[in-house]
Design a protein around this motif. Structure first.
Motif, PDB file in Angstrom:
ATOM      1  N   GLY A  25       0.797  -1.225   0.000  1.00 25.66           N
ATOM      2  CA  GLY A  25       0.000   0.000   0.000  1.00 25.66           C
ATOM      3  C   GLY A  25       0.825   1.268   0.000  1.00 25.66           C
ATOM      4  N   LEU A  26       2.152   1.126   0.029  1.00 27.32           N
ATOM      5  CA  LEU A  26       3.034   2.274   0.268  1.00 27.32           C
ATOM      6  C   LEU A  26       2.964   3.343  -0.823  1.00 27.32           C
ATOM      7  CD1 LEU A  26       4.710   2.266   2.845  1.00 27.32           C
ATOM      8  CD2 LEU A  26       6.718   1.763   1.488  1.00 27.32           C
ATOM      9  N   ALA A  27       2.900   2.927  -2.080  1.00 31.82           N
ATOM     10  CA  ALA A  27       2.964   3.905  -3.170  1.00 31.82           C
ATOM     11  C   ALA A  27       1.769   4.856  -3.117  1.00 31.82           C
ATOM     12  CB  ALA A  27       3.024   3.183  -4.517  1.00 31.82           C
ATOM     13  N   ASN A  28       0.582   4.325  -2.897  1.00 34.37           N
ATOM     14  CA  ASN A  28      -0.563   5.228  -2.815  1.00 34.37           C
ATOM     15  C   ASN A  28      -0.617   5.979  -1.493  1.00 34.37           C
ATOM     16  OD1 ASN A  28      -1.557   5.296  -5.367  1.00 34.37           O
ATOM     17  ND2 ASN A  28      -2.875   3.494  -5.114  1.00 34.37           N
ATOM     18  N   LEU A  29      -0.006   5.445  -0.452  1.00 33.53           N
ATOM     19  CA  LEU A  29       0.146   6.239   0.773  1.00 33.53           C
ATOM     20  C   LEU A  29       1.105   7.401   0.525  1.00 33.53           C
ATOM     21  CD1 LEU A  29       0.271   3.430   3.480  1.00 33.53           C
ATOM     22  CD2 LEU A  29      -1.600   5.050   3.073  1.00 33.53           C
ATOM     23  N   HIS A  30       2.119   7.163  -0.295  1.00 33.64           N
ATOM     24  CA  HIS A  30       3.009   8.265  -0.697  1.00 33.64           C
ATOM     25  C   HIS A  30       2.200   9.367  -1.385  1.00 33.64           C
ATOM     26  CE1 HIS A  30       6.482  10.319  -2.572  1.00 33.64           C
ATOM     27  NE2 HIS A  30       5.710  10.359  -3.639  1.00 33.64           N
ATOM     28  N   ASN A  31       1.326   8.983  -2.308  1.00 35.94           N
ATOM     29  CA  ASN A  31       0.482   9.986  -2.967  1.00 35.94           C
ATOM     30  C   ASN A  31      -0.406  10.718  -1.956  1.00 35.94           C
ATOM     31  OD1 ASN A  31       1.341   9.650  -5.663  1.00 35.94           O
ATOM     32  ND2 ASN A  31       0.046   7.837  -5.916  1.00 35.94           N
ATOM     33  N   ALA A  32      -0.979   9.972  -1.016  1.00 31.91           N
ATOM     34  CA  ALA A  32      -1.838  10.597   0.001  1.00 31.91           C
ATOM     35  C   ALA A  32      -1.028  11.537   0.886  1.00 31.91           C
ATOM     36  CB  ALA A  32      -2.511   9.513   0.845  1.00 31.91           C
ATOM     37  N   LYS A  33       0.182  11.116   1.214  1.00 27.22           N
ATOM     38  CA  LYS A  33       1.059  11.969   2.032  1.00 27.22           C
ATOM     39  C   LYS A  33       1.298  13.303   1.335  1.00 27.22           C
ATOM     40  CE  LYS A  33       5.841  12.356   3.628  1.00 27.22           C
ATOM     41  NZ  LYS A  33       7.139  11.731   3.835  1.00 27.22           N
ATOM     42  N   LYS A  34       1.586  13.245   0.028  1.00 25.03           N
ATOM     43  CA  LYS A  34       1.884  14.468  -0.718  1.00 25.03           C
ATOM     44  C   LYS A  34       0.632  15.320  -0.915  1.00 25.03           C
ATOM     45  CE  LYS A  34       6.257  13.514  -1.288  1.00 25.03           C
ATOM     46  NZ  LYS A  34       7.429  14.394  -1.176  1.00 25.03           N
ATOM     47  N   ALA A  35      -0.547  14.705  -0.795  1.00 29.07           N
ATOM     48  CA  ALA A  35      -1.814  15.448  -0.874  1.00 29.07           C
ATOM     49  C   ALA A  35      -2.237  15.953   0.500  1.00 29.07           C
ATOM     50  CB  ALA A  35      -2.906  14.553  -1.453  1.00 29.07           C
ATOM     51  N   PHE A  36      -1.540  15.566   1.553  1.00 35.24           N
ATOM     52  CA  PHE A  36      -1.929  15.871   2.937  1.00 35.24           C
ATOM     53  C   PHE A  36      -3.329  15.336   3.235  1.00 35.24           C
ATOM     54  CE2 PHE A  36       1.078  19.091   1.458  1.00 35.24           C
ATOM     55  CZ  PHE A  36       2.101  18.866   2.351  1.00 35.24           C
ATOM     56  N   THR A  37      -3.617  14.175   2.682  1.00 38.48           N
ATOM     57  CA  THR A  37      -4.898  13.501   2.942  1.00 38.48           C
ATOM     58  C   THR A  37      -4.811  12.748   4.261  1.00 38.48           C
ATOM     59  OG1 THR A  37      -5.072  13.107   0.559  1.00 38.48           O
ATOM     60  CG2 THR A  37      -6.606  11.937   1.980  1.00 38.48           C
ATOM     61  N   PRO A  38      -5.814  12.880   5.128  1.00 42.48           N
ATOM     62  CA  PRO A  38      -5.799  12.062   6.348  1.00 42.48           C
ATOM     63  C   PRO A  38      -6.163  10.611   6.058  1.00 42.48           C
ATOM     64  CG  PRO A  38      -7.803  13.378   6.255  1.00 42.48           C
ATOM     65  CD  PRO A  38      -6.964  13.784   5.067  1.00 42.48           C
ATOM     66  N   VAL A  39      -5.361   9.694   6.543  1.00 42.40           N
ATOM     67  CA  VAL A  39      -5.633   8.253   6.416  1.00 42.40           C
ATOM     68  C   VAL A  39      -5.237   7.596   7.730  1.00 42.40           C
ATOM     69  CG1 VAL A  39      -5.041   6.105   5.199  1.00 42.40           C
ATOM     70  CG2 VAL A  39      -5.156   8.250   3.905  1.00 42.40           C
ATOM     71  N   VAL A  40      -6.074   6.692   8.203  1.00 34.64           N
ATOM     72  CA  VAL A  40      -5.754   5.920   9.417  1.00 34.64           C
ATOM     73  C   VAL A  40      -5.517   4.472   9.009  1.00 34.64           C
ATOM     74  CG1 VAL A  40      -6.574   5.145  11.674  1.00 34.64           C
ATOM     75  CG2 VAL A  40      -7.164   7.442  10.852  1.00 34.64           C
TER      76      VAL A  40
END
Lengths: 515, 515
Positions: free
Chosen positions: A80-95
């Protein structure tokens, strides 16, 4: 008794996290079993973890609150890391809830044992391993608040199997996230001064500045001062369309972006950093603004950007001015050859009101902006971290968040292959997504980049690494193999007809635009 | 002039690394361009990085030397992490080349910027970022040697774009890997003492002990002393079949494994640790041998296990004894209902000589061992790290390593979906792989595990997370959408016929075994 897993599910629901995107394994079975004992948590299965994390990103972009993910130990998180990288760069909250071996089992180095915290840290702003069933609920409440911190971020809670099955103290109370900080007064004044300097000024924005009242306020300032409004090449969410405040996007190709920004004398930043090149190229600069440009950083991502824009507008006496607004205009349909332009025309022409565009069209979609600027109002989601494979997952997550809106996923054939399993979840959950695959059978972007970086004399072996034909993919079969009805369009007319029909039918569809 | 990228490709080839499994991006374009200027490097494209790393693992298991991978920055490495985890647990040598932004571009935090070393470390025994074009060749030679260290491991070399395009000093000389260490003499004597104790003794093996002369030597010791020979549940590579030395595999289900090992008084370890449970379960032990068992650790993974076995045999006077050998026996074909047993019969019945079994059949394949024990000689590759999604990738890599051998990939439908893109590479490279998909439309293993961990009262929501029907996958369409001919078998007769035909045709095939 209530076990740790159930205390966590109850805490998540109480904290407003009511969707869990899942790809569980043995260590997460107690969490899965608890789902049937707790009301209010929707659970959505993905057949690959990159789909799971991309769905969580798309969901949170539209719901403006985090979803949880359920992932199986270190390798599941790794997938799941690559899309978490995208979310990180979007400052999207994910738990993220990541299962782990029982605390006493880790030392035995069983096959799935891995350094989960180490895998989590490069993408997570908050990482914690619960060490007791009695901590799990409290840690879960903290994870939710951390994900909604300033700016939004990934919170990863690691859950050893025995903390899930042992006795807890019951759910924990939600933790209030911190307030959005305010921009300092001197930054507001400096921005106002730049805007009335008489020299060319650009307000460069992203994050929450591209939505709702904040965007309206930026439009008032532009109407008052004549400044330019720009945004990042890729943004978490961008409200566009007829009647909305128009914003120019900084272009991806370096030479075009340099030209676009060459005349800017003052750059006012709201929720976005100074524009930089996506990649470095020999003998080209990394920073895209002129050296002499005056940069005023008003507020970074996660700050109260509406308040900052209102404060600037007040300084300028612009709060009651009518904003600049995009005029309505719909492109005519094209005929004949199927091209990126003919597809862009159809998208602009048929765009339903309040559509969500999940864009990962890479090179094929670079011309989409003018064709869609004046069409029905819509939200535009972009590939924020540059890691391809988010398109169909975040389209799926957005559809889960907004079941009453139509999602249009614009997907390259190369990028779509990274996470094609998302189509299965679209079929299972009956998501209203029209997936358009730009099937040009190459990593087209890389052909350009091969030249841009000055690579000498590429030959057959090099081009073999950039072309994904031989054999050609058949996206109709791939989609139908996962339960999504699919068609192929080889002319503009076929595309226009198939696209209109797909928009008017419920549930997922896929159109392979064969170019 | 020769740039850094070309100096690296030349160094890799000189070091014996002549296959590169690739999924490149912009930062890797100079490496890609160099491939056409250097003889002797075969480049194999994967459409997803999990396929790339899994292929590298499968290749190295069969070639007994590392392949390189070419991956695009942190997220590209992230996508490859799960199968690198499996390779790490197999002690397979892999050399990752991971692109990075130009050294001077990293500080600008462009979208793809990530902590690549941080992502690499949990799976890599060796990590280095080249900081100058003049270092790249030397670092590459070191990476190859490091991957072949003791035991084999993942070496990750991070290549900033400017170190690829700037001028190098040319290729570097290969670095000699360290020799395999020898087991200490006292451990040899302790093992010999245990073997002649008159009490039940088991030699528990993995790594190179399951191959060639080492396996023969273990068979001599067993013939001499009557000891049991066992191996891990999952091994990098295991030579089996009629005439080979038979070894019993420690079973996955805990209760069965505990029973299997309950009578062992002396456990002699060669390239394997003490058997432990794959997962912890409430009220069951993590360690699978009796507390009173005498453990003799002769040598861990990466040691010279042939020498150790020979030394033990010499102590016992067993070096010239005829080893125990597996009798030849082929199962009869079954008819009627298609079951795991009928499929196992067909596999044992039709197994071609020197086949490579790439096993990821999970629950469906647990019964395969007795049906294949006495058939034609073959190599058995297993899921060493427990991270599903390696089956079709390592089958593909094994086929690249051994073009003259038939590969049979045994794949669960759930696990196959993680990295189905491998089928496209099989089609492009015309790999001789017969993929058998055990299509039971569930994560069958998790249904058992849900009960094993004592989860209470699972209901509809829980089972929805374990069942991958609704909609059913159609593997024929998925395979043909990627250029691999496919059929569905719904009876034993259909399977037998389709399997025999697929084995007799060149190139990849897929059979969906619909149960």
């Amino acid at each position: 008794m209530m076990n740790g897993a159930e205390s966590l599910v109850r805490t998540l629901v109480a904290s407003g996290v009511d969707v869990c995107f899942s790809n569980p394994g043995t260590s997460e079975m107690h969490f899965v079993a608890a789902l049937d004992r707790v009301e209010g948590m929707r659970c959505v299965l993905g057949l690959f973890e990159g789909v799971v994390t991309g769905m969580a990103d798309g969901y949170a972009r539209m719901a403006e609150k985090p979803a949880s993910t359920l992932l199986h130990l270190g390798p599941g998180l790794g997938n799941g890391l690559a899309n978490l990288h995208n979310a990180k760069k979007a400052f999207t909250p994910v738990v993220n809830i990541v299962g782990e071996h029982a605390t006493y089992h880790v030392e035995h180095n069983a096959p799935l044992t891995a350094d989960i915290e180490g895998i989590a840290r490069p993408v997570s702003g908050w990482v914690k391993t619960s060490m007791s069933a009695k901590d799990v609920a409290k840690d879960g409440a903290e994870a939710v608040a951390a994900s909604m911190g300033v700016p939004g971020q990934i919170a990863t809670l690691i859950l050893p199997a025995n903390t899930a099955w042992e006795e807890s103290d019951g759910p924990a109370a939600p933790v209030q996230p911190v307030d959005r900080p305010k921009a300092p007064a001197e930054a507001i004044r400096a921005a106002a001064a730049a805007l009335v300097s008489g020299e060319e000024c650009m307000i460069h924005m992203s994050d929450t500045a591209l939505m709702g009242e904040a965007l309206e306020m930026a439009g008032r300032i532009a109407a008052k001062t004549g400044c330019r409004l720009s945004c990042k090449t890729s943004n978490r969410r961008w409200e566009r369309g007829a009647g909305r405040v128009p914003v120019e996007r900084v272009q991806y190709p370096v030479d075009i972006a340099l030209k676009q920004l060459s005349s800017v004398k003052h750059l006012v930043l709201l929720g976005a950093p100074v524009p930089v090149a996506f990649f470095a190229y020999p003998n080209k600069p990394s920073v895209l603004i002129p050296e002499s440009c005056n940069v005023v950083e008003v507020a970074p991502e996660g700050y109260d950007l509406l308040a900052a824009l209102r404060d600037i507008a007040e300084e300028l006496g612009a709060t009651d001015i009518e904003p600049i607004r995009q005029e309505a205009s719909k492109p005519d349909l094209m005929s004949g050859e199927l091209t990126p332009e003919s597809i862009a025309s159809a998208i602009g022409h048929f765009m339903p009101k309040d559509a969500i565009i999940a864009d990962e069209s890479v090179t094929s979609g670079r011309g989409l902006m003018p064709f869609t600027a004046g069409t029905e109002q819509h939200d535009w989601l972009s590939l924020t971290g540059g890691s391809i494979g988010i398109g169909m997952p975040y389209a799926t997550g957005a559809a889960i968040a907004c079941p009453d809106r139509k999602v249009i996923c614009l997907e390259g054939d190369g990028s779509g292959m990274y996470t094609l399993q998302a189509l299965w979840t679209q079929a299972r959950e009956k998501c209203d997504v029209v997936n358009v695959i730009f099937a040009n059978r190459t990593y087209e972007i890389l052909k350009g980049e091969l030249m841009n970086v000055g690579a000498q004399n590429p030959g057959r072996k090099a081009f073999d690494m950039l072309e994904i034909g031989r054999p050609d993919l058949d996206w109709r079969q791939l989609a139908e193999g996962m339960g999504v009805p699919a068609t192929r369009a080889t002319t503009a007319e076929e595309f226009n007809q198939q696209f209109e029909r797909a928009l008017n039918e419920p549930g997922p569809h896929l159109i392979e635009a064969w170019m």
